[in-house]
Design a protein around this motif. Structure first.
Motif, short mmCIF file in Angstrom:
data_model
loop_
_atom_site.label_atom_id
_atom_site.label_comp_id
_atom_site.label_asym_id
_atom_site.label_seq_id
_atom_site.Cartn_x
_atom_site.Cartn_y
_atom_site.Cartn_z
N SER A 203 0.83 -1.19 0.00
CA SER A 203 0.00 0.00 0.00
C SER A 203 0.87 1.26 0.00
CB SER A 203 -0.92 -0.02 1.22
OG SER A 203 -1.92 0.92 1.07
N VAL A 214 -0.03 12.70 -9.33
CA VAL A 214 -1.29 13.43 -9.16
C VAL A 214 -1.16 14.87 -9.66
CG1 VAL A 214 -3.13 14.09 -7.57
CG2 VAL A 214 -1.92 11.93 -7.23
N LYS A 217 -0.28 14.91 -13.58
CA LYS A 217 -1.42 14.63 -14.44
C LYS A 217 -2.41 15.80 -14.42
CE LYS A 217 -4.99 11.14 -15.17
NZ LYS A 217 -5.18 9.69 -15.21
N GLN A 221 -3.12 18.41 -17.65
CA GLN A 221 -4.46 18.56 -18.23
C GLN A 221 -4.94 20.00 -18.14
OE1 GLN A 221 -6.79 15.59 -16.15
NE2 GLN A 221 -6.23 13.99 -17.61
N ASN B 9 0.02 16.51 1.09
CA ASN B 9 0.95 16.78 -0.01
C ASN B 9 0.61 18.14 -0.62
OD1 ASN B 9 1.91 16.88 -2.83
ND2 ASN B 9 2.68 14.84 -2.39
N VAL B 12 -0.09 18.36 -4.48
CA VAL B 12 -1.39 17.78 -4.81
C VAL B 12 -2.49 18.75 -4.40
CG1 VAL B 12 -3.02 15.92 -4.26
CG2 VAL B 12 -0.60 15.38 -4.62
N ASP B 52 -7.90 12.57 2.08
CA ASP B 52 -6.76 11.70 1.78
C ASP B 52 -6.59 10.75 2.96
OD1 ASP B 52 -4.40 10.68 0.60
OD2 ASP B 52 -3.17 12.05 1.79
N ALA B 54 -3.66 8.71 3.60
CA ALA B 54 -2.29 8.52 4.13
C ALA B 54 -1.69 9.82 4.65
CB ALA B 54 -1.41 7.92 3.03
N ALA B 83 -4.27 7.55 -2.91
CA ALA B 83 -3.34 6.92 -3.84
C ALA B 83 -2.90 5.56 -3.32
CB ALA B 83 -2.11 7.80 -4.04
N SER B 84 -3.39 5.17 -2.13
CA SER B 84 -3.04 3.86 -1.59
C SER B 84 -3.82 2.80 -2.35
CB SER B 84 -3.42 3.78 -0.11
OG SER B 84 -2.81 4.83 0.59
N SER B 85 -3.33 1.56 -2.31
CA SER B 85 -4.08 0.50 -3.00
C SER B 85 -5.23 0.07 -2.09
CB SER B 85 -3.18 -0.67 -3.36
OG SER B 85 -2.59 -1.22 -2.22
N LYS B 105 -6.34 8.27 -6.74
CA LYS B 105 -5.34 9.15 -7.33
C LYS B 105 -4.33 8.30 -8.12
CE LYS B 105 -4.71 11.39 -3.17
NZ LYS B 105 -4.01 12.27 -2.22
N PRO B 106 -3.75 8.76 -9.23
CA PRO B 106 -4.10 10.03 -9.88
C PRO B 106 -5.42 9.92 -10.64
CG PRO B 106 -2.40 8.87 -11.11
CD PRO B 106 -2.68 8.04 -9.91
N LEU B 107 -6.08 11.04 -10.80
CA LEU B 107 -7.34 11.02 -11.55
C LEU B 107 -7.38 12.23 -12.46
CD1 LEU B 107 -10.31 11.97 -9.18
CD2 LEU B 107 -8.00 12.81 -9.00
N SER B 108 -8.23 12.17 -13.48
CA SER B 108 -8.30 13.27 -14.44
C SER B 108 -9.05 14.43 -13.77
CB SER B 108 -9.02 12.83 -15.71
OG SER B 108 -10.40 12.71 -15.45
N ILE B 109 -8.74 15.63 -14.26
CA ILE B 109 -9.40 16.80 -13.66
C ILE B 109 -10.90 16.75 -13.90
CG2 ILE B 109 -7.37 18.30 -13.59
CD1 ILE B 109 -8.33 19.60 -16.19
#
Lengths: 445, 124
Positions: A203, A214, A217, A221, B9, B12, B52, B54, B83-85, B105-109
């Motif tokens: 994780s 993050v 990307k 965009q 972060n 971010v 978030d 973490a 962004a954690s699994s 995360k990451p994701l599109s705007i």
């Protein structure tokens, strides 16, 4: 010949039944006091242990052991109360914690049902006293005891002794088993700790790899849309540069996903959410995701679903496999309008005679060299297609496919007999098989 | 509409803030620390809270647990932003406890804006 025992005054070679509890108690104490070399005592219940302790027998035995070097062995049920008392009794111990002369071992109350209903004492291998209980719930020896059999006849004493010896050995075995169980439990706990650490590590790695993407990307965009940049338009060079950044961020993101999947597969930590899944629906969903890409490359994408019904699988993971195989095909078939990809599902009889669902993704692309076919499922292997190579994969896709299919109890391979083009086949068992990989059971609490 | 982002972060957080505030009538407040974040969720009203997981010391999980224990999860619009699994089962669990969504995360705007805009109320 009449010989009198030094200890009791009873004629040797005699077996005698005593009915009076008071006399039994007297004889018991007398016997224990008379011990010169060894005492073997079975106290069949915790209550019996407590009664004998109150009677002073345990203290007497302790003194005999410590002061007269009498070897005392007591068998009594393992129990926290008794163990606490034994610790008190066994003291003083030598440096290694070995009790001196007095040893108490646990017995399972279920053992030797006949002998363990009675309190038995064997003294110096010469005399035995077996005392029958009439009511184990009573606190006093006199109330609890019924009749007793005294013997100084060698065959009788020997048989008590041999039963005692066998129980003594069994107890040692039992103690070993118990210790081994404790060690196993401990090892198991450690294993769980390790497994948890692995999951946390995965994780954490995922988080550390993805977080930098993050802002990359997001900003890439945003830069391409004036709205987010206070209305400033980009010139063509800037646009080209940022588009290239954006594409490569997507690639890196896909690579991280793949690397994480391979890593999880290696650690046995790829999770599956298994459910009865409609095959037709599963395939149609995958196809509809990829159809725009196929249309863009003028590729004919068809399905042949001969086996419908449900299959027990993780639909997202099987979608991942199908999608991967179809994307591979898309990269390798002609994009001049002649490209064809077909996805077929049929029922087959598997190696072990049970029903399997056989999936085939076949195309009329450049095909797969049979000699290299098996290497395809190895890490970072990608068939080199020279300068014409359009393939954009990480080389991990098929490795992940194999991991996912094998975790489902299926197989994946290249059909080497396929004519012009390539065919990759995989099976999913119809019946629920024991999964190699763990099902998703992680919890948030 | 008012958005709260709890994320430690800075890059971010700043990207998300700029992205959201480029939309009409969105203000985005950023908190980089768990305990302060929890207090702000309790004291103030936001249309959406991006959480978030973490965050060091008092993590997003801790905030999530605290809100659950205080029965506040259902009344707050919490979007997990991680962004954690996170496994599918974990996602299902968090949704069942009252999270309104999970953003990976990451994701599109566009996905980010879409997820937040869902909570815009009439008149915002």
């Amino acid at each position: 010949m009449t010989v009198y025992s030094n200890n009791t005054g009873i004629v040797s070679g005699v077996t005698e039944v005593i009915q009076v509890p008071y006399k039994i108690q007297e004889l018991f104490i007398k016997l224990v006091k008379s011990a010169k070399e060894e005492v073997s005592l079975v106290l069949p219940t915790t209550n019996a242990f407590n009664r004998e302790e109150r009677l002073g027998i345990i203290q007497m035995l302790k003194e005999a052991a410590l002061e007269h070097n009498v070897s005392v062995r007591i068998l009594t049920p393992a129990n926290i109360d008794v163990e606490k008392k034994i610790r008190g009794i066994s003291a003083p111990s030598d440096q290694e914690g070995q009790s001196l002369g007095l040893e108490i071992r646990p017995i399972e109350t279920t053992w030797g049902a006949t002998i363990t209903t009675v309190t038995v004492v064997v003294v110096d291998r010469k005399e035995s006293l077996a005392m029958e209980k009439i009511d184990d719930s009573k606190d006093s020896f006199l109330e609890a005891t019924g009749s007793a059999t005294y013997s100084n006849s060698q065959p009788t004493v020997s048989s008590y002794l041999s039963v005692f010896e066998s129980m003594w050995q069994q107890s040692e075995l039992y103690t070993h088993v118990r210790e081994a169980n404790k060690r196993l439990e401990y090892a198991n706990e450690q294993l769980l700790v390790t497994e948890k650490a692995k999951e946390e590590f995965i994780s954490m790695i995922s988080h550390e790899l993805k977080t930098p993407l993050v802002p990359l990307k997001g900003y890439a965009q945003m830069l391409l849309r004036p709205k987010f940049m206070g209305g400033a338009e980009l010139n063509e060079r800037q646009k080209t540069a940022i588009e290239a950044m954006s594409r490569n961020i997507e690639k890196l993101e896909a690579l991280i996903e793949d690397v994480m999947d391979v890593y999880k597969l290696d650690m046995g930590k790829l999770k599956f959410s298994m459910t009865d899944t409609d095959i037709t629906k599963l395939i149609n969903e995958t196809i509809s995701e990829l159809r725009p890409l196929a249309i863009a490359r003028k590729i004919e994408l068809t399905t042949e679903i001969i086996a419908n019904g449900t299959v027990f699988c993780d639909p997202n993971r099987i979608d991942q496999v199908l999608s991967n195989l179809i994307k591979n095909s898309i990269d390798f078939v002609p994009d001049n309008g002649n490209g064809k990809i077909n996805v077929r599902v049929q029922k087959e009889r598997g190696d072990d005679e049970s029903d399997v669902n056989l999936f085939t993704v076949e195309d009329n692309g450049i095909g797969i060299n049979p000699e290299k076919a098996d290497k395809l499922f190895q890490k970072f292997y990608q068939i080199d297609t020279g300068p014409a190579r359009k393939h954009s994969g990480t080389g991990l896709g098929l490795v992940i496919c194999r991991g996912i299919i094998e975790a489902h109890g299926g197989k994946i391979w290249v059909d080497k007999t396929y004519g012009s083009g390539a065919a990759i086949k995989f099976t999913l068992p119809q019946i629920k098989k024991q999964l190699k990989a763990k099902e998703d059971d992680a919890g948030v609490t | 509409m008012r958005v709260l982002l709890i994320d430690d972060n800075k890059d971010v957080a700043e990207m998300v803030r700029l992205c959201l505030e480029s939309q009409d009538n969105i203000t985005c407040r950023v908190i980089d620390e768990g305990k302060a974040g929890l207090q702000l969720i309790k004291d103030d009203t936001f249309d959406v809270i991006l959480l978030d997981l973490a965050i060091p010391e008092f993590s997003g999980f801790d905030i999530f647990k605290a809100l659950r224990e205080d029965n506040l999860l259902k009344s707050k619009n919490i979007l997990i932003f991680t962004a954690s699994s996170v496994t599918d089962t974990e996602v299902q669990q968090m949704l069942a406890f009252g999270a309104k969504g999970v953003l990976r995360k990451p994701l599109s705007i566009d996905d980010l804006i879409g997820a937040v805009e869902r909570f815009r109320q009439r008149g915002d």
